[in-house]
Design an enzyme around this catalytic site. Structure first.
Site, mmCIF file in Angstrom:
data_model
loop_
_atom_site.group_PDB
_atom_site.id
_atom_site.type_symbol
_atom_site.label_atom_id
_atom_site.label_comp_id
_atom_site.label_asym_id
_atom_site.label_seq_id
_atom_site.Cartn_x
_atom_site.Cartn_y
_atom_site.Cartn_z
ATOM 1 C CB CYS A 275 8.112 24.683 -11.053
ATOM 2 S SG CYS A 275 8.683 22.978 -11.000
HETATM 3 N N1 LIG Z 1 11.792 19.940 -8.801
HETATM 4 C C1 LIG Z 1 10.472 20.080 -8.775
HETATM 5 O O1 LIG Z 1 9.898 20.471 -7.767
HETATM 6 C C2 LIG Z 1 9.629 19.775 -10.006
HETATM 7 C C3 LIG Z 1 8.242 19.638 -9.832
HETATM 8 C C4 LIG Z 1 7.456 19.324 -10.923
HETATM 9 C C5 LIG Z 1 8.040 19.207 -12.178
HETATM 10 N N2 LIG Z 1 9.382 19.370 -12.340
HETATM 11 C C6 LIG Z 1 9.928 19.216 -13.694
HETATM 12 O O2 LIG Z 1 10.576 17.954 -13.782
HETATM 13 C C7 LIG Z 1 11.733 18.044 -14.626
HETATM 14 C C8 LIG Z 1 12.956 17.589 -13.853
HETATM 15 O O3 LIG Z 1 13.158 18.466 -12.749
HETATM 16 P P1 LIG Z 1 14.100 18.103 -11.520
HETATM 17 O O4 LIG Z 1 13.828 19.127 -10.479
HETATM 18 O O5 LIG Z 1 13.994 16.675 -11.180
HETATM 19 O O6 LIG Z 1 15.533 18.365 -12.192
HETATM 20 P P2 LIG Z 1 16.961 17.941 -11.602
HETATM 21 O O7 LIG Z 1 17.943 18.892 -12.182
HETATM 22 O O8 LIG Z 1 16.889 17.762 -10.120
HETATM 23 O O9 LIG Z 1 17.206 16.501 -12.233
HETATM 24 C C9 LIG Z 1 17.365 16.291 -13.589
HETATM 25 C C10 LIG Z 1 18.364 15.153 -13.791
HETATM 26 O O10 LIG Z 1 18.442 14.866 -15.190
HETATM 27 C C11 LIG Z 1 19.787 14.535 -15.478
HETATM 28 N N3 LIG Z 1 20.000 14.679 -16.925
HETATM 29 C C12 LIG Z 1 20.144 15.812 -17.647
HETATM 30 N N4 LIG Z 1 20.265 15.514 -18.948
HETATM 31 C C13 LIG Z 1 20.179 14.169 -19.046
HETATM 32 C C14 LIG Z 1 20.238 13.261 -20.139
HETATM 33 N N5 LIG Z 1 20.376 13.694 -21.397
HETATM 34 N N6 LIG Z 1 20.149 11.954 -19.877
HETATM 35 C C15 LIG Z 1 20.002 11.501 -18.600
HETATM 36 N N7 LIG Z 1 19.928 12.317 -17.533
HETATM 37 C C16 LIG Z 1 20.025 13.635 -17.763
HETATM 38 C C17 LIG Z 1 20.591 15.472 -14.619
HETATM 39 O O11 LIG Z 1 21.912 15.000 -14.428
HETATM 40 C C18 LIG Z 1 19.779 15.484 -13.334
HETATM 41 O O12 LIG Z 1 20.203 14.483 -12.423
HETATM 42 C C19 LIG Z 1 11.782 19.493 -15.101
HETATM 43 O O13 LIG Z 1 11.129 19.600 -16.328
HETATM 44 C C20 LIG Z 1 10.989 20.236 -14.043
HETATM 45 O O14 LIG Z 1 10.398 21.414 -14.560
HETATM 46 C C21 LIG Z 1 10.199 19.628 -11.273
#
Ligand SMILES: NC(=O)c1ccc[n+]([C@@H]2O[C@H](COP(=O)([O-])OP(=O)(O)OC[C@H]3O[C@@H](n4cnc5c(N)ncnc54)[C@H](O)[C@@H]3O)[C@@H](O)[C@H]2O)c1
Length: 453
Positions: A275
């Site tokens: 992030c």
């Molecule tokens: N990790 C954090 O602390 C956090 C906090 C707030 C916001 N976010 C935001 O949330 C979003 C997700 O982050 P995250 O940390 O969960 O990511 P992550 O990489 O842990 O998980 C994302 C998932 O999406 C899947 N994916 C990718 N493309 C896909 C598709 N086309 N169809 C279906 N699944 C698909 C991946 O396989 C993965 O399992 C990002 O935009 C991030 O900036 C993350």
């Protein structure tokens, strides 16, 4: 005849709605579990078959989600997972939680959002609510997601409903988790906002409605830019304090006793995680498209990105006191996850510190109980390495130990007692010792006395 709006609202409030979560990572899996716990039959969709298999076996792979919860929910038929988007036809709501990384050029990489939305569009049916949760620039929901979904011939706000609600999860935080972090929700139309608020309100304690998807998108970027800029400020102060022989940690701790108008941020080896190092650049990219030059973001980014170089300079300074060079020295990096007590090493500054040390000829090892392995492609050392089992009896094998992430499980007493030199980038070592060099603090030989009241 009941309208699509009232039908979906009734399905949500009665928990008869089938909820879907697309992207089952750090954000998506906890959210899917919350929906299932609050009484919805929930289906997770992800492209990664290992995640789908794990969920079907009742297994969690995210530290903040208990395996016992996943097992209970899958056994009760409340949680399922699939790689097959055709299930979208059976679902009433879809929350999209896919990654939003940066390209090498620091431009937003929207490919995951586009791909997920295109897959949803193939099976979208009237009456579905779609809510984007991925952090992104203001305008994504109405400029990117809406046209892709409307290419089906269905109209947003009339045939299907569209919202943006930023995820605020803080991995590893024992107090604040998905269900008790207030949820900001912006809809494309008042109906979209109402339905999204109703859905989140079933699983999350406090809903904060805002007037549009763009406001909701901007809220998340303000929150993360606020952190990036304040960390940049305190990192600059650390560099200044180093030059001026002042202990920045002592300064921040004393400043935070002010009961109003100050919030403590701490310096460190650089920004990490999915992030803070990334999201501000989503905002600056979009601002530039609108002809606005966002100076704070770029400046903070510049200072924060320089911190791994400063850490390596500090290692050189420490080795110099032993008449040694970085080249040829055995250096142990302690902690490589991007923050304490978690297993996520995305964008971790430790990878930069290790790469820079390697480039200068150091023999680099690392220890991290949460990250057993680093692939060759993840750092510039270009070879896969395993975490070494460092603990009492082994710290003395290295010319210098660099604390990059201050995991609670490290034995700091043994580390200080045994290591020949320590560079502490997190103020993990509280006792002052002549061989412990701290980020943003005077050389050990010149530092002040221990102060206690
Ligand atoms: N990790 C954090 O602390 C956090 C906090 C707030 C916001 N976010 C935001 O949330 C979003 C997700 O982050 P995250 O940390 O969960 O990511 P992550 O990489 O842990 O998980 C994302 C998932 O999406 C899947 N994916 C990718 N493309 C896909 C598709 N086309 N169809 C279906 N699944 C698909 C991946 O396989 C993965 O399992 C990002 O935009 C991030 O900036 C993350």
């Amino acid at each position: 005849m009941a309208s699509l709006v009232s039908t979906l609202h009734e399905k949500i409030t009665s928990r008869r709605a089938r909820t879907g979560v697309v992207g089952l990572g750090y954000v998506g899996l906890p959210l899917a579990v919350e929906f299932a716990k609050s009484g919805f039959r929930t289906t997770g969709i992800d492209l990664d078959p290992r995640k789908i298999d794990a969920i079907r076996r009742g297994q969690s792979y995210i530290p903040d989600v208990q395996t016992s919860d996943v097992t209970a929910l899958t056994t009760a038929g409340m949680l399922d997972a699939t790689t097959d988007f055709s299930v979208v036809r059976e679902l009433d709501t879809l929350n999209i939680c896919v990654p939003t990384p940066l390209r090498k050029t620091k431009d937003p990489d929207m490919s995951y959002i586009v791909s997920a939305v295109e897959s949803i569009a193939k099976h979208l049916r009237p009456g579905t609510l779609v809510s984007l949760e991925s952090t992104t620039y203001p305008g994504t929901t109405d400029e990117v997601v809406q046209p892709l979904l409307e290419a089906t011939g269905l109209k947003a706000g009339k045939d299907f409903f569209l919202a943006f609600s930023p995820e605020r999860v803080d991995p590893g935080n024992p107090t604040f988790q998905t269900h008790n972090v207030p949820k900001v929700v912006g809809g494309l139309t008042p109906d979209c906002a109402m339905l999204a608020g109703a859905l989140y309100g079933t699983a999350i304690e406090t809903i904060v409605p805002v007037s549009s998807t763009r406001v909701a998108e901007m809220v998340k970027l303000l929150e993360n830019t606020f952190r990036a800029v304040n960390i940049g400020l305190v990192n600059e102060l650390a560099l200044m304090c180093d030059r001026m022989n002042i202990d920045v940690w002592e300064v921040v701790d004393a400043a935070k006793t002010k009961p109003f108008g100050f919030m403590a941020f701490y310096p460190g080896p650089g920004l990490g995680g999915h992030c803070i190092p990334i999201d501000p650049f989503y905002l600056s990219w979009k601002a530039k498209q609108s002809g606005f030059d966002p100076r704070f973001i770029e400046l903070a980014g510049h200072i924060n990105a320089g911190m791994p170089h400063y850490v390596v300079d500090k290692v050189g300074e420490a080795l110099n006191t032993r008449k040694k060079a970085i080249n040829g020295s055995k250096i142990l990096v302690a902690g490589i996850a991007y923050k304490r007590d978690i297993d996520d090493m995305r964008e971790s500054p430790a990878l930069d510190v290790m790469g820079l040390l390697h480039e200068k000829g150091a023999l680099v090892s690392y220890t991290d109980p949460h990250v057993p392995h680093v692939d060759a492609k993840e750092w510039t050392g270009n070879k896969a390495i395993e975490s070494v089992n460092a603990g009492p009896g082994s710290f003395g094998r290295y010319d210098c130990v660099v604390i990059v992430t201050d995991h609670r499980s490290f034995d700091y007493k043994a580390l200080v007692a045994e290591a020949d030199l320590v560079v502490d980038t997190r103020n993990a070592i509280k006792e002052r010792a002549p061989h412990v060099f701290r980020l943003g603090a005077p050389q050990p030989a010149t530092q002040g006395v221990n102060v206690s009241v």
